[in-house]
Design an enzyme around this catalytic site. Structure first.
Site, short mmCIF file in Angstrom:
data_model
loop_
_atom_site.label_atom_id
_atom_site.label_comp_id
_atom_site.label_asym_id
_atom_site.label_seq_id
_atom_site.Cartn_x
_atom_site.Cartn_y
_atom_site.Cartn_z
N ARG A 96 36.72 37.62 44.27
CA ARG A 96 35.92 36.85 45.20
C ARG A 96 35.97 35.38 44.81
NH1 ARG A 96 30.14 37.73 47.89
NH2 ARG A 96 29.14 36.67 46.17
N THR B 175 34.33 29.79 48.39
CA THR B 175 34.36 30.24 49.80
C THR B 175 33.66 31.60 49.96
OG1 THR B 175 36.42 31.44 49.50
CG2 THR B 175 36.60 29.12 50.12
N ASP C 194 26.81 49.79 41.49
CA ASP C 194 28.20 49.31 41.41
C ASP C 194 29.11 50.51 41.14
OD1 ASP C 194 30.71 48.40 40.14
OD2 ASP C 194 29.83 46.42 40.47
N ASP D 185 31.41 50.23 38.04
CA ASP D 185 30.67 50.41 36.78
C ASP D 185 30.34 51.87 36.56
OD1 ASP D 185 30.75 47.79 36.05
OD2 ASP D 185 28.73 47.31 36.73
N1 URA Z 1 30.30 47.37 45.64
C1 URA Z 1 29.67 48.35 44.96
O1 URA Z 1 30.25 48.95 44.06
N2 URA Z 1 28.42 48.65 45.29
C2 URA Z 1 27.74 48.03 46.27
O2 URA Z 1 26.59 48.36 46.54
C3 URA Z 1 28.42 47.01 46.98
C4 URA Z 1 29.70 46.70 46.65
#
Ligand code: URA
Length: 209
Positions: free
Chosen positions: A104, A108, A200, A203
């Site tokens: 990312r 921007t 996530d 993770d």
């Molecule tokens: N990416 C993820 O792993 N979890 C989210 O909630 C949003 C993007």
């Protein structure tokens, strides 16, 4: 216009509910993601064409359906998409695998592809983009753009969870692409995490924080 297909099968929903629980371990999370990816693949491949093939069974002659030799290419978006690959390859062992990496841009806020490696036959393949979480739709849409720039046409998206805005963004940019999901969640929080989501995904798959 592309469609969104939600797989509301109770097995998929039950497994997803366990994944959402923050107490679920990395090991269990990974296993459940694989199981759901398999169940979703079973549904997505429902329209794969077959050819009649003549064989001899131990009892006699039979004309039986076999999958047409049609190239299939899985394209996980790094890194969470990797958590779906092995399970899908169990069902589609001849599929090829490409990879797309995206970061990312902090100015921007747009996803920028930094890595793309595709099998040579990708442009003539049925492509399945693998990305567990479709939050804003930005990286999924950018991934599709990368594939189209390389000549790919027949593209489907496989998400575990999407948001209404994420799915809409993908369809604004790519109205020809269908999206297959296990759940359409409420939306995003201020940090662009899916609510209620599961946190996530990368993770939780890889045990990082
Ligand atoms: N990416 C993820 O792993 N979890 C989210 O909630 C949003 C993007």
């Amino acid at each position: 216009m592309g469609k969104v297909y939600v797989f509301d099968h109770p097995l998929i929903q039950h497994k997803l509910s366990i994944m959402r629980n923050k107490e679920t371990s990395t090991k269990e999370f990974r296993e459940l993601l694989s199981e759901i990816a398999m169940l979703m693949t079973y549904e997505i491949t429902r329209d794969l064409p077959t050819d009649p093939v003549e064989i001899e069974t131990p009892i006699g002659h039979a004309t039986v359906p076999m999958l047409k030799k049609q190239p299939i290419c899985l394209v996980p978006i790094l890194r969470a998409g990797l958590g779906m690959v092995d399970a899908i390859l169990k069902l589609l062992p001849n599929a090829k695998v490409g990879h797309i990496g995206m970061y990312r841009d902090e100015e921007t806020l747009k996803p920028v592809p930094y890595y793309c490696k595709l099998p040579n036959e990708a442009p003539n393949s049925s492509i399945l983009i693998l990305e567990p979480m479709n939050a804003t739709g930005g990286s999924t849409a950018a991934g599709i753009t990368v594939l189209k720039e390389r000549g790919c046409k027949n593209i489907k998206v496989l998400n575990l969870i999407a948001t209404p805005q994420g799915a809409a963004r993908v369809h604004e940019e790519h109205p020809d692409v269908d999206i297959y999901i296990a759940s359409m969640d409420e939306g995003l929080n201020e940090n662009a995490y899916i609510v209620p989501g599961l946190g996530d995904a990368g993770d939780r798959i890889f045990g990082t924080k």
